[in-house]
Enzyme design. Structure first.
Site, PDB file in Angstrom:
ATOM      1  N   HIS A 161      68.335  30.108  54.914  1.00 15.09           N
ATOM      2  CA  HIS A 161      69.356  30.417  53.898  1.00 15.09           C
ATOM      3  C   HIS A 161      70.699  29.774  54.283  1.00 15.09           C
ATOM      4  O   HIS A 161      71.352  29.133  53.454  1.00 15.09           O
ATOM      5  CB  HIS A 161      69.481  31.951  53.785  1.00 15.09           C
ATOM      6  CG  HIS A 161      70.535  32.411  52.825  1.00 15.09           C
ATOM      7  ND1 HIS A 161      70.235  33.132  51.688  1.00 15.09           N
ATOM      8  CD2 HIS A 161      71.892  32.280  52.828  1.00 15.09           C
ATOM      9  CE1 HIS A 161      71.359  33.395  51.036  1.00 15.09           C
ATOM     10  NE2 HIS A 161      72.373  32.899  51.713  1.00 15.09           N
ATOM     11  N   GLU A 162      71.086  29.955  55.552  1.00 17.47           N
ATOM     12  CA  GLU A 162      72.390  29.421  55.992  1.00 17.47           C
ATOM     13  C   GLU A 162      72.344  27.898  56.080  1.00 17.47           C
ATOM     14  O   GLU A 162      73.320  27.226  55.724  1.00 17.47           O
ATOM     15  CB  GLU A 162      72.794  30.031  57.339  1.00 17.47           C
ATOM     16  CG  GLU A 162      72.894  31.549  57.366  1.00 17.47           C
ATOM     17  CD  GLU A 162      73.749  32.136  56.251  1.00 17.47           C
ATOM     18  OE1 GLU A 162      74.664  31.449  55.758  1.00 17.47           O
ATOM     19  OE2 GLU A 162      73.490  33.287  55.848  1.00 17.47           O
ATOM     20  N   CYS A 214      73.430  37.038  48.797  1.00 16.91           N
ATOM     21  CA  CYS A 214      74.379  36.073  49.348  1.00 16.91           C
ATOM     22  C   CYS A 214      75.789  36.592  49.092  1.00 16.91           C
ATOM     23  O   CYS A 214      76.089  37.035  47.985  1.00 16.91           O
ATOM     24  CB  CYS A 214      74.182  34.723  48.669  1.00 16.91           C
ATOM     25  SG  CYS A 214      75.287  33.452  49.285  1.00 16.91           S
ATOM     26  N   LEU A 215      76.627  36.512  50.134  1.00 18.14           N
ATOM     27  CA  LEU A 215      78.004  36.992  49.987  1.00 18.14           C
ATOM     28  C   LEU A 215      78.764  36.190  48.933  1.00 18.14           C
ATOM     29  O   LEU A 215      79.757  36.681  48.390  1.00 18.14           O
ATOM     30  CB  LEU A 215      78.728  36.916  51.334  1.00 18.14           C
ATOM     31  CG  LEU A 215      78.143  37.814  52.436  1.00 18.14           C
ATOM     32  CD1 LEU A 215      78.824  37.541  53.765  1.00 18.14           C
ATOM     33  CD2 LEU A 215      78.238  39.283  52.062  1.00 18.14           C
ATOM     34  N   GLY A 253      74.398  36.771  57.939  1.00 21.86           N
ATOM     35  CA  GLY A 253      74.731  35.395  58.243  1.00 21.86           C
ATOM     36  C   GLY A 253      75.831  34.949  57.311  1.00 21.86           C
ATOM     37  O   GLY A 253      76.060  35.572  56.267  1.00 21.86           O
ATOM     38  N   HIS A 286      73.049  26.370  52.842  1.00 23.00           N
ATOM     39  CA  HIS A 286      74.475  26.331  52.470  1.00 23.00           C
ATOM     40  C   HIS A 286      75.138  25.028  52.929  1.00 23.00           C
ATOM     41  O   HIS A 286      76.075  24.544  52.285  1.00 23.00           O
ATOM     42  CB  HIS A 286      75.232  27.500  53.098  1.00 23.00           C
ATOM     43  CG  HIS A 286      75.186  28.764  52.282  1.00 23.00           C
ATOM     44  ND1 HIS A 286      75.639  28.830  50.985  1.00 23.00           N
ATOM     45  CD2 HIS A 286      74.757  30.024  52.594  1.00 23.00           C
ATOM     46  CE1 HIS A 286      75.487  30.076  50.523  1.00 23.00           C
ATOM     47  NE2 HIS A 286      74.949  30.814  51.478  1.00 23.00           N
ATOM     48  N   GLN A 340      81.222  28.914  53.040  1.00 18.11           N
ATOM     49  CA  GLN A 340      81.492  30.192  52.366  1.00 18.11           C
ATOM     50  C   GLN A 340      82.897  30.709  52.655  1.00 18.11           C
ATOM     51  O   GLN A 340      83.327  31.677  52.024  1.00 18.11           O
ATOM     52  CB  GLN A 340      80.456  31.235  52.765  1.00 18.11           C
ATOM     53  CG  GLN A 340      79.061  30.923  52.222  1.00 18.11           C
ATOM     54  CD  GLN A 340      78.096  32.028  52.561  1.00 18.11           C
ATOM     55  OE1 GLN A 340      77.510  32.017  53.632  1.00 18.11           O
ATOM     56  NE2 GLN A 340      77.957  33.001  51.676  1.00 18.11           N
TER      57      GLN A 340
HETATM   58 ZN   LIG Z   1      74.460  32.810  51.307  1.00 15.36          ZN
END
Ligand SMILES: [Zn+2]
Length: 186
Positions: A156-157, A114-115, A61, A160, A66
């Site tokens: 999680h997303e 997480c990226l 995701g 963000h 991000q």
């Molecule tokens: Zn993340």
């Protein structure tokens, strides 16, 4: 607000891999703004870029903040990969202006990365099930229910978009490990 796109006019039909914002950048800590027109070409282009960027980075995701776009939009693209070997296969999906309608009382701990926070994994408690409403990339209202791993990705997303990252959800810093150590434990 849509930040500049770093695109050449001649490439406007091609998705581009975006730079991923890293922990510490304020764009990850702001509340994302609602999208008024999901069908706007610049929004559709961001969706295509997010899909390409998530696939390239082996993310399950990715949220618009991000890639430095403070918009209420994320991609869910669960599939098994090197970073998440046991992830279920899901058709990649754009989620616009999401709302969480209800959550189960039941929670479960699971490992997340997480990226935007490379090299770390944390054991994060999440709701096991939730009901959601959002717009898809065609602008249609979708109501759905998620369980288990997809429910975790959604939460999680969704976080963000509120300026929250997974390390904020840890119960203890003892639940944080390096990715190298995490992979050694698999
Ligand atoms: Zn993340």
């Amino acid at each position: 607000m849509i930040l500049s796109h770093l695109k050449l006019e001649t490439e406007h039909d091609m998705p581009i891999l975006r730079q991923i914002s890293q922990l510490g950048h304020p764009v990850l800590r702001g509340v994302a703004g609602k999208i008024t027109d999901p069908l706007a070409p610049e929004i559709q282009a961001i969706i295509d870029d997010l899909l390409a960027t998530a696939a390239d980075a082996q993310g399950v995701g990715i949220a618009a903040p991000q890639v430095y776009e403070p918009l209420s939009l994320f991609i869910m693209a669960s599939r098994p990969n090197q970073r998440y070997p046991s992830a279920p296969v899901m058709e990649p999906l754009a989620v616009i202006n999401p709302e969480i309608l209800w959550v189960s009382d039941e929670k479960e701990n699971g490992w997340e990365g997480c990226l935007s926070i490379p090299g770390l994994r944390g054991l994060v408690p999440r709701r096991l099930r939730l009901g959601v409403r959002y717009l898809n990339r065609e602008g249609k209202v979708i109501e759905g229910e998620y369980n288990d791993f997809p429910a975790r990705v959604f939460q999680h997303e969704f976080d963000h978009l509120q300026g929250i990252v997974f390390i904020d959800r840890l119960e203890s810093t003892l639940d944080l490990v390096t990715e190298k150590e995490y992979l050694r434990r698999l």
